[in-house]
Design a protein around this motif. Structure first.
Motif, PDB file in Angstrom:
ATOM      1  N   ARG A 118     -41.874  46.548  38.627  1.00 19.43           N
ATOM      2  CA  ARG A 118     -40.944  46.152  37.378  1.00 19.43           C
ATOM      3  C   ARG A 118     -40.795  47.122  36.477  1.00 19.43           C
ATOM      4  N   TRP A 119     -41.347  48.191  36.221  1.00 18.85           N
ATOM      5  CA  TRP A 119     -41.103  49.569  35.558  1.00 18.85           C
ATOM      6  C   TRP A 119     -39.700  49.657  35.979  1.00 18.85           C
ATOM      7  N   HIS A 120     -39.516  49.860  37.447  1.00 11.12           N
ATOM      8  CA  HIS A 120     -38.265  50.584  37.964  1.00 11.12           C
ATOM      9  C   HIS A 120     -37.383  49.531  37.801  1.00 11.12           C
ATOM     10  N   ARG A 121     -37.428  48.383  37.594  1.00  9.83           N
ATOM     11  CA  ARG A 121     -36.516  47.389  37.340  1.00  9.83           C
ATOM     12  C   ARG A 121     -36.138  47.506  35.911  1.00  9.83           C
ATOM     13  N   TRP A 122     -37.088  47.694  35.229  1.00  3.91           N
ATOM     14  CA  TRP A 122     -36.692  47.781  33.785  1.00  3.91           C
ATOM     15  C   TRP A 122     -35.727  49.192  33.625  1.00  3.91           C
ATOM     16  N   THR A 173     -32.260  48.391  34.598  1.00  6.82           N
ATOM     17  CA  THR A 173     -31.637  47.459  33.557  1.00  6.82           C
ATOM     18  C   THR A 173     -31.319  48.101  32.171  1.00  6.82           C
ATOM     19  N   ARG A 174     -32.044  49.068  31.823  1.00 12.41           N
ATOM     20  CA  ARG A 174     -31.896  49.875  30.647  1.00 12.41           C
ATOM     21  C   ARG A 174     -30.938  50.938  31.087  1.00 12.41           C
ATOM     22  N   ARG A 175     -30.598  51.369  32.067  1.00 16.47           N
ATOM     23  CA  ARG A 175     -29.597  52.357  32.489  1.00 16.47           C
ATOM     24  C   ARG A 175     -28.339  51.672  32.564  1.00 16.47           C
ATOM     25  N   GLU A 176     -28.227  50.597  33.194  1.00 19.27           N
ATOM     26  CA  GLU A 176     -26.879  49.695  33.018  1.00 19.27           C
ATOM     27  C   GLU A 176     -26.554  49.150  31.688  1.00 19.27           C
ATOM     28  N   ALA A 177     -27.243  49.144  30.837  1.00 18.84           N
ATOM     29  CA  ALA A 177     -27.190  48.707  29.527  1.00 18.84           C
ATOM     30  C   ALA A 177     -26.419  50.047  28.731  1.00 18.84           C
ATOM     31  N   LEU A 178     -27.308  51.065  29.044  1.00 11.17           N
ATOM     32  CA  LEU A 178     -26.739  52.496  28.305  1.00 11.17           C
ATOM     33  C   LEU A 178     -25.434  52.658  29.163  1.00 11.17           C
ATOM     34  N   ASN A 179     -25.085  52.666  29.991  1.00 10.64           N
ATOM     35  CA  ASN A 179     -23.830  53.031  30.796  1.00 10.64           C
ATOM     36  C   ASN A 179     -22.688  52.220  30.367  1.00 10.64           C
ATOM     37  N   ARG A 180     -23.157  50.905  30.036  1.00 11.68           N
ATOM     38  CA  ARG A 180     -22.276  49.969  29.419  1.00 11.68           C
ATOM     39  C   ARG A 180     -21.693  50.414  27.985  1.00 11.68           C
TER      40      ARG A 180
END
Length: 130
Positions: A67-71, A74-81
């Motif tokens: 779950r931590w790796h998924r988070w 997800t966080r990396r995708e949001a920051l890249n966006r």
């Protein structure tokens, strides 16, 4: 247009240019912060992977690690966006800064030309009165 009016316009152009530069600086700071956050996530993930080793921790057994790796993903995708949006805004803002700079430089040249014309006219008047 009178020299005084041109000077007033130049002041407005200088203020507009400074405002555009300030916006660009703020966007650059935000970009740096986003890149720092992305770097921090990457190093955190890497250190977690390296630290996991062969031993299964209680967190790993409970599925928290996944779950931590998924988070992280997800966080990396949001920051890249967010970074992509920032870069798009930056491109538009650079165009606005260039335009404001061009206006300021054009008005600077006009003021200098108007001042030179005034000096010439005063010199002509003084030649005619002597």
């Amino acid at each position: 247009m009178k020299t005084e009016q041109l000077r007033d316009l130049l002041q407005v152009a200088e203020v507009a240019f400074a405002a555009e530069q300030a916006k660009l600086a703020q966007l650059s700071r935000a970009e740096t912060e986003l890149r720092d956050q992305l770097s921090s996530l990457a190093s955190s993930r890497q250190s977690r992977i390296e630290g996991a080793g062969a031993q299964a921790t209680p967190a790993a057994r409970a599925g928290a690690e996944v779950r931590w790796h998924r988070w992280i993903d997800t966080r990396r995708e949001a920051l890249n966006r967010e970074l992509a949006q920032n870069l798009a805004k930056r491109a538009k803002l650079i165009a606005a800064v260039r335009l404001a700079f061009g206006r300021k430089e054009a008005l600077t040249a006009l003021v200098a030309r108007a001042r030179a014309n005034e000096v010439q006219q005063k010199a002509r008047r003084s030649d005619h009165t002597s």
